[in-house]
Design a protein around this motif. Structure first.
Motif, PDB file in Angstrom:
ATOM      1  N   HIS A 162       1.672 -14.227   3.266  1.00 12.93           N
ATOM      2  CA  HIS A 162       0.524 -13.401   3.676  1.00 12.93           C
ATOM      3  C   HIS A 162      -0.344 -14.164   4.664  1.00 12.93           C
ATOM      4  CE1 HIS A 162      -3.777 -12.389   3.230  1.00 12.93           C
ATOM      5  NE2 HIS A 162      -3.340 -11.139   3.320  1.00 12.93           N
ATOM      6  N   ASP A 171      -0.587  -7.357  10.632  1.00  9.35           N
ATOM      7  CA  ASP A 171      -1.156  -6.628   9.492  1.00  9.35           C
ATOM      8  C   ASP A 171      -0.183  -6.653   8.310  1.00  9.35           C
ATOM      9  OD1 ASP A 171      -2.397  -4.964   7.713  1.00  9.35           O
ATOM     10  OD2 ASP A 171      -2.254  -3.151   8.951  1.00  9.35           O
ATOM     11  N   PRO A 172      -0.535  -7.312   7.187  1.00  7.73           N
ATOM     12  CA  PRO A 172       0.362  -7.357   6.029  1.00  7.73           C
ATOM     13  C   PRO A 172       0.720  -5.972   5.494  1.00  7.73           C
ATOM     14  CG  PRO A 172      -1.367  -9.009   5.815  1.00  7.73           C
ATOM     15  CD  PRO A 172      -1.728  -8.149   6.988  1.00  7.73           C
ATOM     16  N   LYS A 193      -5.169  -4.578  -2.262  1.00  9.17           N
ATOM     17  CA  LYS A 193      -6.073  -5.272  -1.345  1.00  9.17           C
ATOM     18  C   LYS A 193      -5.556  -5.257   0.094  1.00  9.17           C
ATOM     19  CE  LYS A 193      -9.375  -6.922  -4.077  1.00  9.17           C
ATOM     20  NZ  LYS A 193     -10.818  -6.672  -3.836  1.00  9.17           N
ATOM     21  N   THR A 194      -4.241  -5.372   0.248  1.00 12.33           N
ATOM     22  CA  THR A 194      -3.674  -5.438   1.597  1.00 12.33           C
ATOM     23  C   THR A 194      -3.291  -4.068   2.138  1.00 12.33           C
ATOM     24  OG1 THR A 194      -1.434  -5.779   0.722  1.00 12.33           O
ATOM     25  CG2 THR A 194      -2.758  -7.755   1.193  1.00 12.33           C
ATOM     26  N   CYS A 196      -0.475  -2.502   1.349  1.00 15.25           N
ATOM     27  CA  CYS A 196       0.977  -2.378   1.497  1.00 15.25           C
ATOM     28  C   CYS A 196       1.549  -1.487   0.390  1.00 15.25           C
ATOM     29  CB  CYS A 196       1.641  -3.756   1.474  1.00 15.25           C
ATOM     30  SG  CYS A 196       1.715  -4.547  -0.152  1.00 15.25           S
TER      31      CYS A 196
END
Length: 442
Positions: A162, A171-172, A193-194, A196
């Protein structure tokens, strides 16, 4: 004895050379085998009941396609935009997928346009450093798999990658996918949080039993393998095993009875799995975890050993043939005769008259001769030998093999009187490792 030869889906089982009638005094007696019939029947009945009431989702998984439909869309998207895919996971989160995907890496299913898969199942810093140098992060997707969502090794890998993506200005959310159980899990929180995607890992399917879930099948679909055929092979084995009228007619039950019976009667403490196919060269690693972690409890179990034909004819086979009489060897054969390149008439001209046996023969002819010769030599030397044969090594047969050994392991656990799904001793080491890390940080 009906248990000597059984067919289940694409698999044909020959157990005859594990019994004393064919093998001699090193084989299992009819009396010892019969003594295990009642507990094996109870085990199969228990599995049937668990399948019907939904208590063991693994048993109904082969007939599902709903989860595959979503994953197929995701796999198509990854295939279009990724040159490399990093699969983060350890043990069962990785081994199933790595085993299945060898079909694409080493077989006719190979697609030059598919992304390259990298199963990063360890935490050696040197390996991670090398990966940073080999891939273009902008064209790389990361799949992080942890059933519990708290596997320290996988979380460490995920966090490091990450940070590398962020440092690269990527962008993860677009490059990471998580697979974990529902609920408050560190890996699920990472996904939230990310931003994904996060796929659900069934809480009732343990990691080492998860090869036929999206853990193994999403990577397989990414490289173009047929996940439905994998499930189809597994479904055929499940039906044949659980619909048998007696345990002697269920190949996984017979396999479990032979393993346990040989241990108790003949002191056979080791179980060797030796396929004759590079497309199955990771199944030994997968089998080792499944058998060892499921059965090695309270002084029970036998030691699994992975081997590969014909490679290990030149190494471990000497021990199997002439070492301690403590091994059951399972040979996995396929119809390879008359396949591959053919040696022309120049063999004797280039290498001498001693090579006449190769002239006009294909490479597959040589492999076929060796897989049959190895089994016959083991039997001639009084070594318990089981043969599993399939017409070809493909998605259906790999799904069938994995499901067979899932079921065989579950029945063996019942015969030993242990829980096939826990691993209490391993947890002690995890707790201690976390304590050491805390101490390093003061």
């Amino acid at each position: 004895m009906k248990a000597l030869h059984l067919t289940a889906g694409p698999l044909w089982h020959d157990f005859s050379a594990t019994f004393e009638g064919k093998l001699g005094p090193g084989g299992l007696s009819g009396a010892a085998f019969a003594a295990l019939a009642e507990p094996a029947a109870a085990s199969l009945e228990g599995l049937r009941r668990k399948r019907e009431n939904g208590e063991l989702p693994l048993l109904s998984l082969p007939s599902r396609i709903d989860d595959l439909e979503l994953a197929e869309t995701l796999a198509d998207d990854i295939r279009r935009r990724a040159a490399d895919v990093l699969i983060l996971g350890i043990g069962g989160s990785s081994l199933g997928g790595a085993t299945i995907c060898r079909l694409a890496e080493k077989g006719a299913a190979f697609s030059p346009n598919a992304p390259r898969l990298h199963f990063l199942d360890n935490i050696d810093p040197a390996t991670f450093t090398a990966i940073y140098q080999r891939v273009d992060f902008a064209k790389t997707v990361v799949i992080a798999i942890s059933k519990s969502g708290g596997t320290a090794e996988t979380l460490c890998q995920t966090l490091l990658l990450h940070d590398a993506y962020v440092e690269a200005g990527l962008d993860p959310a677009r490059h990471f996918i998580a697979i974990t159980e529902p609920g408050a899990r560190p890996l699920r929180k990472f996904a939230e949080k990310t931003g994904c995607p996060c796929l659900d890992h069934d809480p009732d399917i343990g990691g080492r039993y998860s090869g036929l879930t999206l853990n193994g099948l999403l990577p397989a679909m990414i490289v173009g393998l047929d996940a439905r055929a994998i499930r189809r092979g597994a479904a055929a084995v499940t039906a044949a095993a659980l619909e048998a009228n007696r345990p002697e007619e269920s190949a996984p039950a017979v396999g479990a009875m032979i393993n346990v019976g040989l241990l108790r009667e003949r002191g056979v403490t080791q179980s060797v799995l030796m396929p004759y196919s590079d497309r199955l060269d990771r199944i030994g690693d997968w089998y080792t975890q499944l058998w060892a972690e499921s059965l090695g409890k309270g002084g029970n179990g036998t030691t699994p050993i992975g081997a590969l034909g014909a490679v290990d004819q030149h190494s471990a086979l000497q021990l199997f043939l002439d070492g301690p009489r403590d091994k059951l060897v399972t040979i996995v054969q396929s119809d390879v005769a008359n396949t591959g390149g053919r040696v022309n008439g120049s063999a004797t001209e280039l290498m001498g008259e001693g090579l006449a046996y190769l002239e006009g023969r294909t490479m597959g002819d040589l492999l076929d001769a060796e897989q049959r010769a190895t089994a016959e030599t083991l039997i001639a030397n009084g070594r318990p030998t089981r043969i599993i044969r399939t017409a070809k090594v493909d998605e259906e047969s790999v799904g069938a093999l994995m499901m067979h050994f899932f079921l065989e392991t579950m029945v063996a656990a019942d015969l030993f009187g242990v829980d096939a799904f826990d691993q209490p001793a391993v947890e002690q080491g995890k707790v201690l490792a976390r304590r050491y890390l805390a101490e390093m940080g003061g």
